[in-house]
Structure formats: structure tokens, C-alpha cells
Scaffold this motif. Structure first.
Motif, PDB file in Angstrom:
ATOM      1  N   PHE A  62       4.180   2.963  -7.939  1.00 58.68           N
ATOM      2  CA  PHE A  62       4.733   1.832  -8.679  1.00 58.68           C
ATOM      3  C   PHE A  62       4.906   0.618  -7.763  1.00 58.68           C
ATOM      4  CE2 PHE A  62       8.376  -0.714  -9.998  1.00 58.68           C
ATOM      5  CZ  PHE A  62       8.052  -1.017 -11.312  1.00 58.68           C
ATOM      6  N   TYR A  63       5.620   0.804  -6.656  1.00 58.10           N
ATOM      7  CA  TYR A  63       5.917  -0.331  -5.783  1.00 58.10           C
ATOM      8  C   TYR A  63       4.710  -0.807  -4.980  1.00 58.10           C
ATOM      9  CZ  TYR A  63      10.730  -0.113  -7.232  1.00 58.10           C
ATOM     10  OH  TYR A  63      11.871  -0.140  -7.994  1.00 58.10           O
ATOM     11  N   ASP A  64       3.733   0.069  -4.726  1.00 53.76           N
ATOM     12  CA  ASP A  64       2.489  -0.380  -4.105  1.00 53.76           C
ATOM     13  C   ASP A  64       1.732  -1.326  -5.030  1.00 53.76           C
ATOM     14  OD1 ASP A  64       2.894   1.095  -1.766  1.00 53.76           O
ATOM     15  OD2 ASP A  64       1.362   2.612  -2.227  1.00 53.76           O
ATOM     16  N   SER A  65       1.926  -1.181  -6.341  1.00 57.57           N
ATOM     17  CA  SER A  65       1.304  -2.087  -7.306  1.00 57.57           C
ATOM     18  C   SER A  65       2.063  -3.401  -7.431  1.00 57.57           C
ATOM     19  CB  SER A  65       1.242  -1.433  -8.693  1.00 57.57           C
ATOM     20  OG  SER A  65       0.394  -0.332  -8.689  1.00 57.57           O
ATOM     21  N   LEU A  66       3.386  -3.326  -7.364  1.00 52.76           N
ATOM     22  CA  LEU A  66       4.217  -4.501  -7.621  1.00 52.76           C
ATOM     23  C   LEU A  66       4.504  -5.367  -6.394  1.00 52.76           C
ATOM     24  CD1 LEU A  66       6.041  -6.190  -9.516  1.00 52.76           C
ATOM     25  CD2 LEU A  66       7.898  -4.610  -8.925  1.00 52.76           C
ATOM     26  N   LEU A  67       5.003  -4.781  -5.354  1.00 53.08           N
ATOM     27  CA  LEU A  67       5.553  -5.585  -4.250  1.00 53.08           C
ATOM     28  C   LEU A  67       4.544  -6.476  -3.532  1.00 53.08           C
ATOM     29  CD1 LEU A  67       8.284  -3.174  -2.872  1.00 53.08           C
ATOM     30  CD2 LEU A  67       8.574  -5.199  -4.329  1.00 53.08           C
ATOM     31  N   PRO A  68       3.297  -6.049  -3.312  1.00 53.20           N
ATOM     32  CA  PRO A  68       2.343  -6.994  -2.700  1.00 53.20           C
ATOM     33  C   PRO A  68       2.118  -8.249  -3.557  1.00 53.20           C
ATOM     34  CG  PRO A  68       1.556  -4.762  -2.426  1.00 53.20           C
ATOM     35  CD  PRO A  68       2.742  -4.697  -3.379  1.00 53.20           C
ATOM     36  N   LEU A  69       2.241  -8.118  -4.870  1.00 55.96           N
ATOM     37  CA  LEU A  69       2.100  -9.281  -5.755  1.00 55.96           C
ATOM     38  C   LEU A  69       3.224 -10.293  -5.551  1.00 55.96           C
ATOM     39  CD1 LEU A  69       1.142  -7.403  -9.046  1.00 55.96           C
ATOM     40  CD2 LEU A  69      -0.410  -8.580  -7.471  1.00 55.96           C
ATOM     41  N   LEU A  70       4.331  -9.827  -4.991  1.00 50.65           N
ATOM     42  CA  LEU A  70       5.492 -10.681  -4.746  1.00 50.65           C
ATOM     43  C   LEU A  70       5.588 -11.132  -3.288  1.00 50.65           C
ATOM     44  CD1 LEU A  70       8.001  -8.597  -6.867  1.00 50.65           C
ATOM     45  CD2 LEU A  70       7.108 -10.872  -7.435  1.00 50.65           C
ATOM     46  N   GLY A  71       4.534 -10.868  -2.517  1.00 53.18           N
ATOM     47  CA  GLY A  71       4.503 -11.309  -1.134  1.00 53.18           C
ATOM     48  C   GLY A  71       5.090 -10.346  -0.130  1.00 53.18           C
ATOM     49  N   TYR A  72       5.389  -9.126  -0.534  1.00 55.56           N
ATOM     50  CA  TYR A  72       5.912  -8.114   0.382  1.00 55.56           C
ATOM     51  C   TYR A  72       4.746  -7.379   1.035  1.00 55.56           C
ATOM     52  CZ  TYR A  72      10.631  -8.591  -1.525  1.00 55.56           C
ATOM     53  OH  TYR A  72      11.858  -9.076  -1.893  1.00 55.56           O
ATOM     54  N   HIS A  73       4.957  -6.888   2.234  1.00 54.91           N
ATOM     55  CA  HIS A  73       3.963  -6.062   2.911  1.00 54.91           C
ATOM     56  C   HIS A  73       4.631  -4.775   3.388  1.00 54.91           C
ATOM     57  CE1 HIS A  73       5.804  -8.279   6.270  1.00 54.91           C
ATOM     58  NE2 HIS A  73       5.516  -7.207   6.992  1.00 54.91           N
ATOM     59  N   GLN A  74       3.807  -3.733   3.496  1.00 57.10           N
ATOM     60  CA  GLN A  74       4.356  -2.457   3.946  1.00 57.10           C
ATOM     61  C   GLN A  74       4.923  -2.630   5.343  1.00 57.10           C
ATOM     62  OE1 GLN A  74       1.848   0.927   3.430  1.00 57.10           O
ATOM     63  NE2 GLN A  74       3.313   2.291   4.378  1.00 57.10           N
ATOM     64  N   PHE A  75       6.119  -2.100   5.541  1.00 56.31           N
ATOM     65  CA  PHE A  75       6.838  -2.297   6.790  1.00 56.31           C
ATOM     66  C   PHE A  75       6.994  -0.987   7.561  1.00 56.31           C
ATOM     67  CE2 PHE A  75      11.275  -3.025   8.667  1.00 56.31           C
ATOM     68  CZ  PHE A  75      10.804  -3.640   9.807  1.00 56.31           C
ATOM     69  N   GLN A  76       7.495   0.050   6.892  1.00 55.81           N
ATOM     70  CA  GLN A  76       7.713   1.346   7.535  1.00 55.81           C
ATOM     71  C   GLN A  76       7.134   2.437   6.648  1.00 55.81           C
ATOM     72  OE1 GLN A  76      11.916   0.631   7.329  1.00 55.81           O
ATOM     73  NE2 GLN A  76      12.117   0.585   9.552  1.00 55.81           N
ATOM     74  N   ASP A  77       6.773   3.566   7.280  1.00 54.02           N
ATOM     75  CA  ASP A  77       6.207   4.686   6.531  1.00 54.02           C
ATOM     76  C   ASP A  77       6.503   5.970   7.305  1.00 54.02           C
ATOM     77  OD1 ASP A  77       4.759   6.190   4.714  1.00 54.02           O
ATOM     78  OD2 ASP A  77       2.806   5.488   5.409  1.00 54.02           O
ATOM     79  N   TRP A  78       7.149   6.911   6.657  1.00 48.57           N
ATOM     80  CA  TRP A  78       7.432   8.213   7.260  1.00 48.57           C
ATOM     81  C   TRP A  78       7.412   9.243   6.151  1.00 48.57           C
ATOM     82  CZ3 TRP A  78      10.941   4.558   6.060  1.00 48.57           C
ATOM     83  CH2 TRP A  78      12.125   4.932   5.429  1.00 48.57           C
ATOM     84  N   SER A  79       7.494  10.524   6.487  1.00 47.77           N
ATOM     85  CA  SER A  79       7.288  11.593   5.502  1.00 47.77           C
ATOM     86  C   SER A  79       8.280  11.551   4.349  1.00 47.77           C
ATOM     87  CB  SER A  79       7.328  12.967   6.172  1.00 47.77           C
ATOM     88  OG  SER A  79       8.596  13.207   6.750  1.00 47.77           O
TER      89      SER A  79
END
Length: 131
Positions: free
Chosen positions: A18-35
Motif C-alpha cells: 500500500f505505502y510503496d504505491s502511495l508515499l513516492p507519489l507524495l515525495g517520500y523515499h524509502q529510508f530504512q528497511d529491516w526484517s
């Protein structure tokens, strides 16, 4: 200014979709990623999503209960709201308040409302003239 918001989620995989679809459209970029989680950042603010431990899942979430009701994001224009609406529909996300869209927030608010996988209401809006 908010530093960050952290949300516990019931299904990290669905939440991420869901948020991978929405947040980049609002100018956000992935910041952190863990299990057990991930985050998105825009400028100095970020949103963190963490898998709820199994022993706490039963209680569930409801936006009408005590706690967070919804998150509203600024959109730069009504055209952006329309583009986000179209993208979310293409992603299979149901748009709330169809009968009043895009003025479900009132005459001065041009917005799209939807729910994330845990049914947290998300609003993307332009306040004022809509442009």
C-alpha cells in the motif's frame, strides 16, 4: 515539526504494498528497511511501519477507538490529488466517500480518502482553492 511517526501494523507485506504505491507519489523515499519494518522519509520527517508482534494482534485496530484516527498529507494541487486517486484505484485501493469525492472533506478541501490494510484512514488533500 514532527520528527517521525511509528505505526505498528498487522501485516507488514500488505502494508508495504500500500505505502510503496502511495508515499513516492507524495515525495517520500524509502529510508530504512529491516526484517520487521521499513520507513519512508521526506525532508527531515519520516514514517516507520513495524510488524506487530503476534501476541498483540488480537486486539486489532479501529480508528473510532482511542488512538490515531487518520493521517492527512498535503498535496501540491488538485491535479496531484486526481493523479493519486487514479494510481490508488489502479492499485486496487478502494476510495472512501465516493458519493462526495473529491469534496468529502468539505467545500474548501479537495481530497481523496482511502484506508490502508489495517483500515487506518489516509487523506491526501489540498486545502483552500484546490490549486
Amino acid at each position: 515539526m514532527i520528527h517521525h511517526i511509528e505505526l505498528n501494523v498487522s501485516n507488514l507485506k500488505l502494508t508495504r504494498k500500500f505505502y510503496d504505491s502511495l508515499l513516492p507519489l507524495l515525495g517520500y523515499h524509502q529510508f530504512q528497511d529491516w526484517s520487521e519494518g521499513f520507513s519512508y522519509r521526506k525532508d527531515k520527517e519520516y514514517i516507520v511501519f513495524v510488524q506487530t508482534p503476534p501476541e498483540y494482534l488480537e486486539a486489532g485496530y479501529h480508528r473510532k477507538a482511542a488512538g490515531l484516527n487518520h493521517i492527512a498529507f498535503h498535496a501540491p494541487s488538485s491535479l496531484e490529488v486526481d493523479a493519486i486517486t487514479a494510481k490508488m484505484r489502479q492499485s486496487g485501493i478502494s476510495i472512501l466517500y465516493q458519493d462526495r469525492h473529491p469534496y468529502a472533506g468539505g467545500a474548501e478541501t479537495y481530497a481523496v480518502f482511502m484506508e490502508d490494510p489495517d483500515r487506518l484512514k489516509i487523506e491526501v488533500a489540498v486545502w483552500g482553492s484546490g490549486d
